[in-house]
Design an enzyme around this catalytic site. Sequence first.
Site, PDB file in Angstrom:
ATOM      1  N   ASP A 104     -34.224 -10.400   8.847  1.00  0.00           N
ATOM      2  CA  ASP A 104     -33.690  -9.274   8.078  1.00  0.00           C
ATOM      3  C   ASP A 104     -32.258  -9.562   7.636  1.00  0.00           C
ATOM      4  O   ASP A 104     -31.635  -8.763   6.939  1.00  0.00           O
ATOM      5  CB  ASP A 104     -33.816  -7.948   8.837  1.00  0.00           C
ATOM      6  CG  ASP A 104     -33.047  -7.929  10.142  1.00  0.00           C
ATOM      7  OD1 ASP A 104     -32.470  -8.959  10.532  1.00  0.00           O
ATOM      8  OD2 ASP A 104     -33.041  -6.868  10.799  1.00  0.00           O
ATOM      9  N   SER A 105     -31.758 -10.761   7.989  1.00  0.00           N
ATOM     10  CA  SER A 105     -30.515 -11.248   7.374  1.00  0.00           C
ATOM     11  C   SER A 105     -30.701 -11.336   5.859  1.00  0.00           C
ATOM     12  O   SER A 105     -29.719 -11.392   5.114  1.00  0.00           O
ATOM     13  CB  SER A 105     -30.124 -12.614   7.944  1.00  0.00           C
ATOM     14  OG  SER A 105     -31.228 -13.503   7.945  1.00  0.00           O
ATOM     15  N   ASP A 141     -39.092 -10.540  10.518  1.00  0.00           N
ATOM     16  CA  ASP A 141     -38.337  -9.510  11.229  1.00  0.00           C
ATOM     17  C   ASP A 141     -38.855  -8.128  10.857  1.00  0.00           C
ATOM     18  O   ASP A 141     -39.042  -7.832   9.668  1.00  0.00           O
ATOM     19  CB  ASP A 141     -36.857  -9.577  10.799  1.00  0.00           C
ATOM     20  CG  ASP A 141     -35.970 -10.174  11.865  1.00  0.00           C
ATOM     21  OD1 ASP A 141     -36.334 -10.149  13.051  1.00  0.00           O
ATOM     22  OD2 ASP A 141     -34.888 -10.681  11.495  1.00  0.00           O
ATOM     23  N   LYS A 178     -40.757 -10.317  14.690  1.00  0.00           N
ATOM     24  CA  LYS A 178     -39.645 -10.295  15.645  1.00  0.00           C
ATOM     25  C   LYS A 178     -39.048  -8.895  15.637  1.00  0.00           C
ATOM     26  O   LYS A 178     -38.949  -8.271  14.585  1.00  0.00           O
ATOM     27  CB  LYS A 178     -38.571 -11.319  15.261  1.00  0.00           C
ATOM     28  CG  LYS A 178     -37.333 -11.285  16.156  1.00  0.00           C
ATOM     29  CD  LYS A 178     -36.464 -12.510  15.974  1.00  0.00           C
ATOM     30  CE  LYS A 178     -35.508 -12.432  14.824  1.00  0.00           C
ATOM     31  NZ  LYS A 178     -34.550 -11.308  14.900  1.00  0.00           N
ATOM     32  N   GLU A 230     -28.845 -14.154  20.797  1.00  0.00           N
ATOM     33  CA  GLU A 230     -27.793 -14.238  19.775  1.00  0.00           C
ATOM     34  C   GLU A 230     -26.428 -13.907  20.367  1.00  0.00           C
ATOM     35  O   GLU A 230     -26.244 -12.856  21.008  1.00  0.00           O
ATOM     36  CB  GLU A 230     -28.110 -13.277  18.608  1.00  0.00           C
ATOM     37  CG  GLU A 230     -27.021 -13.314  17.530  1.00  0.00           C
ATOM     38  CD  GLU A 230     -27.423 -12.705  16.200  1.00  0.00           C
ATOM     39  OE1 GLU A 230     -28.600 -12.349  16.012  1.00  0.00           O
ATOM     40  OE2 GLU A 230     -26.530 -12.605  15.330  1.00  0.00           O
TER      41      GLU A 230
END
Length: 298
Positions: free
Chosen positions: A59-60, A98, A128, A198
């Site tokens: 989703d970046s 995502d 994810k 992360e």
Amino acid sequence: MSSTPKIHTDADAARLPMTLPRLADKKRQGEAIVMVTAYDFPSGEIVDAAGVDVVLVGDSAAEVVLGYPSTVAVSVEEMLMLTAATRRGVRGALLIADLPFGSYEESDELAIRTAQRFVKEAGADGVKLEGGGEAQLARIRAIVGAGVSVVGHVGLTPQTAVALGGRRAQGRTAQRALEVATQALAVAAAGAFAIVFEAIPAAVAAEITPLLEIPVIGIGAGAGTDGQVLVLHDLLGIYPGRAPRPAKQYIELRTPIVAAVSHYAEEVRGGGFPTSEHTFSIDPAELAEFLAGLEKLR
Ligand code: KIV
């Protein structure tokens, strides 16, 4: 551009497609796992040709593709479109999408419905989702129970970064590090087949990783995880300015891309493009007939 792009080489075809058991095997054998993001057909094809193990439609995309200020704005429909496009380019790697913020948290039913859309409509191999709290653990159990494979994500979870005090490293005190460890173990117990760590201290990640049977893929979590993930646009240097701390820029593509487009603009404006090399001809007799016909239209 050709209408039927030639994509995969014989070498690609010979490569065994990545599967969950092969990924788990990589952890057991101590072989580093390579994950990278991609968001469309050409980037999916490129990272697959490079032989990565897992492609993440992160989703970046909200930030690096769609220009939103954070990841929270991206919708399910937008992520489905990007995932389906990436799927068309990815053959060998495992393709994970995502789940966007707001598309799974509310209930198990919603989480299952959204996750299944990514598999059915976009061709993802799994999804994810971020977080290791009670609600997220229930969603992981529900989605896995419904037949969709899940990757977890703990540490810095950008969808809820505001609640974490901003986009900052997590697990930097003994208590917070234990919380990350507890969440990671719970995510694995809930049925995730892999997990992203992360922005947590390398020493913390290195201690938690061997406690987990599932592969741990790190970003800003040091070299002690089972693999690494990078955002493709950071790796390629597409944006002005420095890549974020956890990222490594392997090439700076922005400058040559801007130069190429400027060169094109200059040639169009100066008459240097197109030349006969880029144009189509017509038989002189056909042209004469066309001109005679055109006369009648005037
Ligand atoms: O959205 C994303 O690209 C991610 C990776 C950074 C793990 O979640």
